[in-house]
Design an enzyme around this catalytic site. Structure first.
Site, PDB file in Angstrom:
ATOM      1  N   THR A   1       0.985  -1.333  -0.082  1.00 53.10           N
ATOM      2  CA  THR A   1       0.125   0.135   0.020  1.00 53.10           C
ATOM      3  C   THR A   1       0.993   1.332  -0.075  1.00 53.10           C
ATOM      4  O   THR A   1       1.951   1.334   0.868  1.00 53.10           O
ATOM      5  CB  THR A   1      -1.082  -0.174   1.208  1.00 53.10           C
ATOM      6  OG1 THR A   1      -1.883  -1.175   1.227  1.00 53.10           O
ATOM      7  CG2 THR A   1      -1.966   1.261   1.230  1.00 53.10           C
ATOM      8  N   LEU A   2       0.616   2.156  -0.814  1.00 51.27           N
ATOM      9  CA  LEU A   2       1.450   3.515  -1.038  1.00 51.27           C
ATOM     10  C   LEU A   2       0.464   4.384  -0.598  1.00 51.27           C
ATOM     11  O   LEU A   2      -0.686   4.591  -0.779  1.00 51.27           O
ATOM     12  CB  LEU A   2       1.714   3.814  -2.559  1.00 51.27           C
ATOM     13  CG  LEU A   2       2.626   2.644  -3.300  1.00 51.27           C
ATOM     14  CD1 LEU A   2       2.552   2.644  -4.692  1.00 51.27           C
ATOM     15  CD2 LEU A   2       3.856   2.456  -2.642  1.00 51.27           C
ATOM     16  N   GLU A   3       1.013   5.255   0.051  1.00 53.20           N
ATOM     17  CA  GLU A   3       0.598   6.694   0.247  1.00 53.20           C
ATOM     18  C   GLU A   3       0.881   7.740  -0.708  1.00 53.20           C
ATOM     19  O   GLU A   3       2.074   8.121  -0.714  1.00 53.20           O
ATOM     20  CB  GLU A   3       0.723   7.266   1.937  1.00 53.20           C
ATOM     21  CG  GLU A   3       0.345   6.138   3.056  1.00 53.20           C
ATOM     22  CD  GLU A   3       1.535   5.451   3.422  1.00 53.20           C
ATOM     23  OE1 GLU A   3       2.600   5.888   3.523  1.00 53.20           O
ATOM     24  OE2 GLU A   3       1.506   4.343   4.482  1.00 53.20           O
TER      25      GLU A   3
END
Length: 175
Positions: free
Chosen positions: A121-123
């Site tokens: 998961t990338l922010e």
């Protein structure tokens, strides 16, 4: 020690390191390019306007090949690739400089623990004054692998193990 492309190829062939889907051109001299997936999540508004660390946070998740990230907007996204790290290997997630120069900040805590399996998961945050169009399949960053001096005593088996899609914070599960 950071792994070279030769070692990355060897580990992929031996299946001690797993990355899928993967195209050969993603393997760089000392990293593997990661691409943007098609799942995006944003925090839902709360009635109080306050997020607490003790309560589950609600997200609105959409699946799309194109996402328009507005100025000042924050969104969770996922990688196209799913990975599985052995117990003696860690990875650093690095954003692409070309995208950072547009004002697109890419983060994920920057670290993948040994033993982790799943999508990353990338922010994403748009610091630009213009909207940025995000397209699934586009290179957004890279994984840099480092071998540990020995296998971890307690490889990762935490609350994000085997995550798929843009996975929201599970900080409320902390003890």
């Amino acid at each position: 020690m950071i792994l070279s492309d030769k070692t990355i190829y060897k580990m992929l062939d031996e299946r001690t390191l797993q990355i899928a889907p993967l195209q050969t051109r993603q393997i760089q001299p000392a990293s593997v390019d990661i691409r943007l997936g098609n799942t995006f999540s944003i925090v839902e508004d709360s009635s109080t306007g306050i997020l607490t660390l003790n309560d589950e946070i609600r997200y609105k998740t959409i699946t799309t090949d194109r996402y328009l990230l507005l100025p000042g907007q924050f969104v969770l996204a996922t990688t196209m690739e799913s990975i599985r790290l052995p117990d003696d290997l860690t990875a650093f997630v690095e954003g692409r400089s070309s995208l950072g120069r547009l004002g697109l900040f890419i983060q994920n805590a920057g670290w993948v623990d040994p033993g982790f399996a799943g999508e990353i998961t990338l922010e994403l945050f748009n610091a630009n004054r213009c909207a940025i169009e995000l397209c699934a399949g586009r290179r957004v960053g890279q994984l840099v692998f480092a071998r540990m001096d020995q296998s971890a005593l307690h490889p990762y088996c935490g609350k994000y193990q085997n995550q798929k899609g843009a996975t929201g914070s599970r900080v409320y599960l902390d003890k």
